[in-house]
Design a protein around this motif. Structure first.
Motif, PDB file in Angstrom:
ATOM      1  N   HIS A 111     -46.998 -11.306 -20.380  1.00 26.13           N
ATOM      2  CA  HIS A 111     -46.628 -10.935 -21.910  1.00 26.13           C
ATOM      3  C   HIS A 111     -48.244 -10.533 -22.562  1.00 26.13           C
ATOM      4  O   HIS A 111     -49.092 -11.585 -22.278  1.00 26.13           O
ATOM      5  CB  HIS A 111     -45.895 -11.699 -22.886  1.00 26.13           C
ATOM      6  CG  HIS A 111     -45.901 -11.266 -24.165  1.00 26.13           C
ATOM      7  ND1 HIS A 111     -44.823 -10.154 -24.488  1.00 26.13           N
ATOM      8  CD2 HIS A 111     -46.281 -11.552 -25.457  1.00 26.13           C
ATOM      9  CE1 HIS A 111     -44.822  -9.824 -25.805  1.00 26.13           C
ATOM     10  NE2 HIS A 111     -45.592 -10.565 -26.185  1.00 26.13           N
ATOM     11  N   HIS A 168     -51.209  -8.545 -25.538  1.00 23.78           N
ATOM     12  CA  HIS A 168     -51.250  -7.716 -26.692  1.00 23.78           C
ATOM     13  C   HIS A 168     -52.558  -6.923 -26.646  1.00 23.78           C
ATOM     14  O   HIS A 168     -53.443  -7.374 -25.882  1.00 23.78           O
ATOM     15  CB  HIS A 168     -51.569  -8.785 -27.812  1.00 23.78           C
ATOM     16  CG  HIS A 168     -50.409  -9.586 -28.471  1.00 23.78           C
ATOM     17  ND1 HIS A 168     -49.801 -10.352 -27.841  1.00 23.78           N
ATOM     18  CD2 HIS A 168     -49.740  -9.360 -29.813  1.00 23.78           C
ATOM     19  CE1 HIS A 168     -48.810 -11.026 -28.396  1.00 23.78           C
ATOM     20  NE2 HIS A 168     -48.709 -10.148 -29.562  1.00 23.78           N
ATOM     21  N   LYS A 169     -52.642  -5.865 -27.104  1.00 22.81           N
ATOM     22  CA  LYS A 169     -53.674  -4.894 -27.017  1.00 22.81           C
ATOM     23  C   LYS A 169     -54.386  -4.861 -28.392  1.00 22.81           C
ATOM     24  O   LYS A 169     -53.760  -4.634 -29.349  1.00 22.81           O
ATOM     25  CB  LYS A 169     -53.323  -3.416 -26.623  1.00 22.81           C
ATOM     26  CG  LYS A 169     -53.250  -2.908 -25.191  1.00 22.81           C
ATOM     27  CD  LYS A 169     -54.812  -3.208 -24.519  1.00 22.81           C
ATOM     28  CE  LYS A 169     -55.937  -2.401 -24.991  1.00 22.81           C
ATOM     29  NZ  LYS A 169     -55.841  -1.049 -24.646  1.00 22.81           N
ATOM     30  N   TYR A 170     -55.774  -5.071 -28.390  1.00 23.15           N
ATOM     31  CA  TYR A 170     -56.257  -5.036 -29.691  1.00 23.15           C
ATOM     32  C   TYR A 170     -57.591  -4.134 -29.561  1.00 23.15           C
ATOM     33  O   TYR A 170     -57.873  -3.811 -28.343  1.00 23.15           O
ATOM     34  CB  TYR A 170     -57.019  -6.233 -29.999  1.00 23.15           C
ATOM     35  CG  TYR A 170     -56.037  -7.308 -31.054  1.00 23.15           C
ATOM     36  CD1 TYR A 170     -54.843  -7.911 -30.305  1.00 23.15           C
ATOM     37  CD2 TYR A 170     -56.071  -7.423 -32.292  1.00 23.15           C
ATOM     38  CE1 TYR A 170     -53.965  -8.272 -30.999  1.00 23.15           C
ATOM     39  CE2 TYR A 170     -55.267  -8.167 -33.070  1.00 23.15           C
ATOM     40  CZ  TYR A 170     -54.239  -8.604 -32.523  1.00 23.15           C
ATOM     41  OH  TYR A 170     -53.227  -9.522 -33.201  1.00 23.15           O
ATOM     42  N   ASP A 218     -52.239 -14.936 -24.227  1.00 18.74           N
ATOM     43  CA  ASP A 218     -52.193 -16.366 -24.786  1.00 18.74           C
ATOM     44  C   ASP A 218     -52.235 -17.224 -23.514  1.00 18.74           C
ATOM     45  O   ASP A 218     -50.917 -17.180 -22.997  1.00 18.74           O
ATOM     46  CB  ASP A 218     -51.231 -16.420 -25.836  1.00 18.74           C
ATOM     47  CG  ASP A 218     -51.007 -18.146 -26.137  1.00 18.74           C
ATOM     48  OD1 ASP A 218     -50.556 -18.207 -27.314  1.00 18.74           O
ATOM     49  OD2 ASP A 218     -51.641 -18.778 -25.691  1.00 18.74           O
ATOM     50  N   PHE A 260     -56.522 -11.865 -33.415  1.00 16.94           N
ATOM     51  CA  PHE A 260     -55.229 -12.355 -32.622  1.00 16.94           C
ATOM     52  C   PHE A 260     -55.048 -13.735 -33.029  1.00 16.94           C
ATOM     53  O   PHE A 260     -53.876 -13.865 -33.351  1.00 16.94           O
ATOM     54  CB  PHE A 260     -55.501 -12.122 -31.285  1.00 16.94           C
ATOM     55  CG  PHE A 260     -54.331 -12.659 -30.407  1.00 16.94           C
ATOM     56  CD1 PHE A 260     -54.427 -13.856 -29.606  1.00 16.94           C
ATOM     57  CD2 PHE A 260     -53.080 -12.124 -30.161  1.00 16.94           C
ATOM     58  CE1 PHE A 260     -53.646 -14.388 -28.780  1.00 16.94           C
ATOM     59  CE2 PHE A 260     -52.041 -12.459 -29.394  1.00 16.94           C
ATOM     60  CZ  PHE A 260     -52.405 -13.805 -28.844  1.00 16.94           C
ATOM     61  N   HIS A 282     -53.531 -13.827 -36.416  1.00 14.27           N
ATOM     62  CA  HIS A 282     -52.134 -13.156 -36.468  1.00 14.27           C
ATOM     63  C   HIS A 282     -51.131 -14.090 -36.049  1.00 14.27           C
ATOM     64  O   HIS A 282     -50.143 -14.025 -36.255  1.00 14.27           O
ATOM     65  CB  HIS A 282     -52.056 -12.008 -35.785  1.00 14.27           C
ATOM     66  CG  HIS A 282     -53.257 -10.789 -36.398  1.00 14.27           C
ATOM     67  ND1 HIS A 282     -53.610  -9.838 -35.873  1.00 14.27           N
ATOM     68  CD2 HIS A 282     -53.657 -10.827 -37.630  1.00 14.27           C
ATOM     69  CE1 HIS A 282     -54.267  -9.019 -36.676  1.00 14.27           C
ATOM     70  NE2 HIS A 282     -54.408  -9.685 -37.795  1.00 14.27           N
ATOM     71  N   LYS A 283     -51.758 -14.825 -34.729  1.00  9.61           N
ATOM     72  CA  LYS A 283     -50.318 -15.777 -34.087  1.00  9.61           C
ATOM     73  C   LYS A 283     -50.520 -17.158 -34.427  1.00  9.61           C
ATOM     74  O   LYS A 283     -49.800 -18.089 -34.003  1.00  9.61           O
ATOM     75  CB  LYS A 283     -50.933 -15.748 -32.629  1.00  9.61           C
ATOM     76  CG  LYS A 283     -50.769 -14.422 -31.944  1.00  9.61           C
ATOM     77  CD  LYS A 283     -49.282 -13.773 -32.149  1.00  9.61           C
ATOM     78  CE  LYS A 283     -48.864 -12.575 -31.593  1.00  9.61           C
ATOM     79  NZ  LYS A 283     -47.589 -11.947 -31.996  1.00  9.61           N
ATOM     80  N   PHE A 341     -54.906  -4.758 -34.086  1.00  8.03           N
ATOM     81  CA  PHE A 341     -53.729  -4.962 -33.419  1.00  8.03           C
ATOM     82  C   PHE A 341     -53.147  -3.443 -32.985  1.00  8.03           C
ATOM     83  O   PHE A 341     -52.946  -2.454 -33.834  1.00  8.03           O
ATOM     84  CB  PHE A 341     -52.347  -5.553 -33.879  1.00  8.03           C
ATOM     85  CG  PHE A 341     -51.303  -5.532 -33.149  1.00  8.03           C
ATOM     86  CD1 PHE A 341     -50.221  -4.939 -33.808  1.00  8.03           C
ATOM     87  CD2 PHE A 341     -51.206  -6.138 -31.850  1.00  8.03           C
ATOM     88  CE1 PHE A 341     -48.894  -5.011 -32.840  1.00  8.03           C
ATOM     89  CE2 PHE A 341     -49.991  -6.249 -31.191  1.00  8.03           C
ATOM     90  CZ  PHE A 341     -48.748  -5.510 -31.778  1.00  8.03           C
ATOM     91  N   PHE A 356     -50.744  -2.587 -29.891  1.00  9.64           N
ATOM     92  CA  PHE A 356     -49.313  -2.747 -29.357  1.00  9.64           C
ATOM     93  C   PHE A 356     -49.354  -4.203 -28.563  1.00  9.64           C
ATOM     94  O   PHE A 356     -50.239  -4.812 -28.027  1.00  9.64           O
ATOM     95  CB  PHE A 356     -48.954  -1.558 -28.674  1.00  9.64           C
ATOM     96  CG  PHE A 356     -49.603  -1.433 -27.179  1.00  9.64           C
ATOM     97  CD1 PHE A 356     -50.881  -0.631 -27.296  1.00  9.64           C
ATOM     98  CD2 PHE A 356     -49.065  -2.024 -25.912  1.00  9.64           C
ATOM     99  CE1 PHE A 356     -51.472  -0.225 -25.860  1.00  9.64           C
ATOM    100  CE2 PHE A 356     -49.843  -1.662 -24.712  1.00  9.64           C
ATOM    101  CZ  PHE A 356     -50.848  -0.934 -24.690  1.00  9.64           C
ATOM    102  N   GLU A 357     -48.163  -4.567 -28.450  1.00 10.12           N
ATOM    103  CA  GLU A 357     -47.764  -5.452 -27.486  1.00 10.12           C
ATOM    104  C   GLU A 357     -46.670  -5.349 -26.320  1.00 10.12           C
ATOM    105  O   GLU A 357     -46.027  -4.511 -26.509  1.00 10.12           O
ATOM    106  CB  GLU A 357     -47.426  -6.880 -28.050  1.00 10.12           C
ATOM    107  CG  GLU A 357     -46.009  -6.934 -28.945  1.00 10.12           C
ATOM    108  CD  GLU A 357     -45.782  -8.476 -29.288  1.00 10.12           C
ATOM    109  OE1 GLU A 357     -45.779  -8.467 -30.494  1.00 10.12           O
ATOM    110  OE2 GLU A 357     -45.612  -9.271 -28.716  1.00 10.12           O
ATOM    111  N   THR A 361     -44.970  -6.260 -22.300  1.00  7.79           N
ATOM    112  CA  THR A 361     -44.600  -7.351 -21.119  1.00  7.79           C
ATOM    113  C   THR A 361     -45.092  -6.209 -19.824  1.00  7.79           C
ATOM    114  O   THR A 361     -44.275  -5.355 -19.898  1.00  7.79           O
ATOM    115  CB  THR A 361     -43.300  -7.908 -21.056  1.00  7.79           C
ATOM    116  OG1 THR A 361     -43.024  -8.702 -22.217  1.00  7.79           O
ATOM    117  CG2 THR A 361     -43.159  -8.927 -19.851  1.00  7.79           C
TER     118      THR A 361
END
Ligand SMILES: N[C@H](CCC[C@H](N)C(=O)O)C(=O)O
Length: 262
Positions: free
Chosen positions: A5, A7-9, A20, A85, A88-89, A254, A256-257, A259
């Motif tokens: 999994h 995330h794209k930034y 993560d 990130f 945001h998390k 951010f 997109f995220e 898998t």
């Protein structure tokens, strides 16, 4: 097969995969995997990849990898993106102001409405040559001034300098800087480890701003236009002829995220 999994930034167009890794399940030594994930045709795509890991004192640890898969020196835009990130998390204790550990030491970060202001390392050694400046702002940077960055062959000229004898064996990043009016400069960068021009380079614009200050010493804050947007750098001279309180500010977004099964 396993699922990762991610995330794209992106920060002013310098784009990153963020994972993560606080559970330690991603192997940062797997250069081939990291290069594959950064590949814009066969993988997710990115200028680099970052692992967010635990730290006993700071809010987290940042590990940075260039798109060639190798663990690398500090990434300023990457630092700004992993800070966003982490906010945001909900990883950080105080989203307004927090700290993390990176390869070049501790970084303070301030987050407000999608803008991250990141404290960079002090710069105590600036090699000012006749036609260029060489300094390390967390990553090594060769900085030269040109009349028009739009007419500069950044890829070929940057590659030649990056692989030149002077910078063997580790190489360097290469920045081409054009003065606009007042404290405004334009910067284009050939990035080591990406082996191409990127739309922005955080440690590169810091190096470019310090080099511009050496030519225009009345300014210690610069507004910087890069291909991917706008960044701001400020600093103060320190007592050793170097620079302290070096800050890099700009958007961290951010994208997109997802898998990926590998
Ligand atoms: N390519 C650089 C690291 C990333 C720098 C750049 N993405 C930044 O924002 O500072 C190097 O290997 O020295």
């Amino acid at each position: 097969m396993k699922n990762i999994h991610f995330h794209k930034y992106q920060g002013a167009g310098n784009d990153f995969i963020i994972i993560d890794n606080r559970k330690g399940t991603f192997d940062g030594n797997d250069t081939t995997l990291i290069e594959h994930l950064c590949n814009r045709r066969f993988g997710i795509g990115g200028d680099g990849l970052m692992l967010l890991e635990d730290h006993p004192v700071h809010d987290f640890t940042m590990r940075y990898f260039n798109s060639d898969g190798g663990e690398a020196s500090m990434c300023g835009n990457g630092g700004r993106c992993i800070a966003a990130f982490a906010v945001h998390k909900g990883v950080v204790s105080n989203p307004d102001k927090f700290s993390f550990m990176a390869v070049d030491g501790e970084h303070l970060a301030e987050y407000k409405s999608g803008i991250v202001n990141l404290k960079m390392i002090d710069v105590n050694s600036v090699n000012k040559e006749n036609k260029f400046t060489y300094l390390n702002t967390g990553s090594p940077h060769h900085v030269c001034f040109v009349d028009d960055v739009a007419k500069t062959d950044v890829y070929n000229e940057g590659k030649n300098i990056r692989y030149s004898e002077r910078y063997q064996p580790d190489g360097t990043n290469v920045n081409f800087v054009q003065f606009k009016t007042g404290n405004e400069i334009k910067v284009r960068t050939y990035e080591r480890g990406v082996e191409d021009e990127t739309l922005a380079c955080g440690t590169g614009v810091v190096a470019s701003a310090i080099s511009a200050h050496l030519k225009k010493p009345s300014f210690s804050e610069f507004d910087i236009e890069v291909l991917g947007g706008k960044l701001k750098v400020c600093f103060e001279p320190n007592s050793e002829g170097g620079f302290k309180n070096v800050w890099l500010e700009g958007p961290a977004t951010f994208v997109f995220e997802g898998t990926i099964e590998i």
